[in-house]
Motif scaffolding. Structure first.
Motif, PDB file in Angstrom:
ATOM      1  N   GLY A 127       0.824  -1.212   0.000  1.00 36.75           N
ATOM      2  CA  GLY A 127       0.000   0.000   0.000  1.00 36.75           C
ATOM      3  C   GLY A 127       0.856   1.259   0.000  1.00 36.75           C
ATOM      4  O   GLY A 127       0.513   2.257  -0.632  1.00 36.75           O
ATOM      5  N   TYR A 128       1.990   1.193   0.705  1.00 33.53           N
ATOM      6  CA  TYR A 128       2.899   2.335   0.736  1.00 33.53           C
ATOM      7  C   TYR A 128       3.352   2.707  -0.675  1.00 33.53           C
ATOM      8  O   TYR A 128       3.322   3.876  -1.068  1.00 33.53           O
ATOM      9  N   ALA A 129       3.782   1.685  -1.416  1.00 30.77           N
ATOM     10  CA  ALA A 129       4.293   1.960  -2.774  1.00 30.77           C
ATOM     11  C   ALA A 129       3.178   2.432  -3.687  1.00 30.77           C
ATOM     12  O   ALA A 129       3.367   3.334  -4.506  1.00 30.77           O
TER      13      ALA A 129
ATOM     14  N   THR B 125       6.220  -2.875  -7.691  1.00 33.48           N
ATOM     15  CA  THR B 125       5.628  -1.956  -6.717  1.00 33.48           C
ATOM     16  C   THR B 125       6.065  -2.337  -5.304  1.00 33.48           C
ATOM     17  O   THR B 125       6.494  -1.478  -4.523  1.00 33.48           O
ATOM     18  N   LEU B 126       5.984  -3.628  -4.991  1.00 34.19           N
ATOM     19  CA  LEU B 126       6.386  -4.082  -3.659  1.00 34.19           C
ATOM     20  C   LEU B 126       7.871  -3.792  -3.409  1.00 34.19           C
ATOM     21  O   LEU B 126       8.247  -3.317  -2.333  1.00 34.19           O
ATOM     22  N   GLY B 127       8.700  -4.055  -4.415  1.00 30.58           N
ATOM     23  CA  GLY B 127      10.138  -3.796  -4.277  1.00 30.58           C
ATOM     24  C   GLY B 127      10.411  -2.316  -4.030  1.00 30.58           C
ATOM     25  O   GLY B 127      11.326  -1.962  -3.277  1.00 30.58           O
ATOM     26  N   ASN B 131      12.341  -0.891  -0.738  1.00 23.17           N
ATOM     27  CA  ASN B 131      13.487   0.016  -0.869  1.00 23.17           C
ATOM     28  C   ASN B 131      13.272   1.277  -0.034  1.00 23.17           C
ATOM     29  O   ASN B 131      14.174   1.724   0.679  1.00 23.17           O
ATOM     30  N   ALA B 132      12.069   1.819  -0.093  1.00 25.33           N
ATOM     31  CA  ALA B 132      11.779   3.037   0.685  1.00 25.33           C
ATOM     32  C   ALA B 132      11.901   2.769   2.184  1.00 25.33           C
ATOM     33  O   ALA B 132      12.248   3.671   2.947  1.00 25.33           O
ATOM     34  N   ALA B 177      14.491   8.139  -1.949  1.00 31.72           N
ATOM     35  CA  ALA B 177      14.282   7.266  -0.784  1.00 31.72           C
ATOM     36  C   ALA B 177      15.611   6.728  -0.260  1.00 31.72           C
ATOM     37  O   ALA B 177      15.833   6.670   0.951  1.00 31.72           O
ATOM     38  N   MET B 178      16.497   6.344  -1.159  1.00 32.82           N
ATOM     39  CA  MET B 178      17.775   5.768  -0.721  1.00 32.82           C
ATOM     40  C   MET B 178      18.655   6.823  -0.056  1.00 32.82           C
ATOM     41  O   MET B 178      19.345   6.544   0.929  1.00 32.82           O
TER      42      MET B 178
END
Lengths: 277, 277
Positions: A127-129, B125-127, B131-132, B177-178
């Motif tokens: 959900g965040y992404a 999307t999950l990746g 990463n964030a 984000a990184m």
């Protein structure tokens, strides 16, 4: 002295709830009562208060709420088992796991156990992404509440410089993403920011999400800036030193009666959204 | 004149590849040859070149590469079918879908069809969210390459103000984000940023991810800033006007031989990581 706009969270929340009451009425004709399940682990008194407030807010609007209270020594897998029961229950439309959970629990794994269709609090990794990509069904409630307040008062975000103080996964990071998707230039600050006051002074919009009472001082606020206080510390105190920040701000949320009530209204809205699907 | 540090991407990439050669040697004793599958839809000549470069880079290190070339008129579901074959193939460790796909294809859905264990290009999307949150196995390759260059040259990130120009889901957003997770204060700019030059001038670290040749001018760069050019435009031209930016920068990546080769080395590294699991 220029006129100050006090961003009245109760007013925004009431307006949101009015719309919800109508939608809940339509649903009830189809035999559906939107239901939020809250999960509380342990006995943190503030958490217990939040959970109670959320349950009460549901009932006031004619929604159902289920409360799952688990002991402090619940394990991650026991917690996930409880979440899975709620995932499977067709009468539960939204699931909220009250943050924070006791430190021995893997909170991220527990959050991610919530099925995305029921993640009305917007805490799952996926959900965040989706929120960062602007395609989320349910963005985190406090960030969404901040955006709702800006929208309600017709405050321009596009092209503005927004400064967010805080980078938590459920507040600082997602509100930064939402402001960015609304075409603000976004600076995210945190405990390691070198020259915080100077950076905050760049902000046309300042979001405080620090978790430290009265942290943001009036001298940090650029003349005419919009100040949004997402903090809620012991004794009903925000992260913003309201009195001094009011001097330079053109618009500001108080604490209490600022972001808080809109966060709860957003949670209810997401639960109704989920029930309508 | 102060000394300039030219951030040599070939040098960083060569160093990364040296380590990989050893790891590939160890894997081969277990009978495993790391294999990257690239998927190209249509006949965009730059995309074809990129895919070829990536395949060649694999072979040079003793890795396998599979190339799936699909016609321009491939549908989203046909593409997903091909991706699923690669997901199921135990001899394929990494899958790269070359961006951009033809406009009639739903790129986000196609990216998300890649199983996360094989998402060595970091596009799902999950990746993105992992990463964030600083927990990704495979962050997007170009952002990871930028971080690798900073690390290789021991350039401090914590406490610095990083300005990222660009907000794409595979470059501007994940590199922001990184940098944030590495404790930089991060400002993300874009086409709607009001006073771009002024904002860029705040940056101790400037990342250009715009996709416009020679877009960032020397007068925008603060004295002593570190400039990273993630652009790669027609004619081997970056997003940074190298000559003028070199004057104020303390360190800068050239184009070519800057971020590009490190991006490819990162892709290979991720594929080896995946093969080791």
């Amino acid at each position: 002295m220029t006129e100050k706009l006090i961003l009245d969270g109760n007013r925004v929340a009431d307006w949101m709830k009015e719309v919800l009451v109508e939608r809940i009425g339509v649903l009830s004709k189809r035999g559906i009562v939107p239901c939020l399940a809250t999960v509380l682990v342990g006995s943190n008194p503030s958490s217990a208060t939040y959970v109670k407030m959320k349950g009460n807010a549901c009932r006031k609007l004619g929604m159902r709420s289920i409360r799952v209270d688990l002991p402090e020594n619940t394990t991650t897998s026991e917690l996930i088992e409880e979440i899975n029961k709620l995932n499977e229950d067709p009468n539960v439309h939204g699931i909220l796991l009250q943050h924070p959970v006791p430190p021995h629990i893997d909170e991220r794994t527990a959050f991610d156990a919530i099925r995305i269709e029921k993640d009305v609090d917007g805490v799952t990794t996926l959900g965040y992404a989706q929120n960062a990509f602007g395609i989320a069904q349910f963005p985190s409630c406090t960030p969404a509440a901040i955006m709702a307040i800006l929208a309600y008062y017709d405050l321009e975000v596009a092209g503005k410089h927004a400064v967010v103080i805080g980078r938590s996964p459920i507040l600082g990071k997602p509100v930064s993403a939402m402001l960015l998707n609304s075409n603000a230039t976004v600076t995210t600050c945190h405990s390691r920011t070198a020259n915080l006051e100077e950076i905050v002074r760049l902000g046309d919009i300042v979001v405080a999400a620090v978790g430290k009472p009265n942290f943001v001082k009036g001298s940090w606020i650029k003349q005419g800036a919009i100040v949004l206080d997402a903090g809620y510390n012991a004794g009903n105190v925000g992260d913003v030193d309201y009195k001094s920040c009011l001097l330079n701000a053109s618009a500001i949320t108080p604490v209490p009666a600022g972001v808080g009530p809109v966060t709860i209204a957003t949670l209810l809205k997401h639960t109704v959204d989920a029930a309508e699907r």
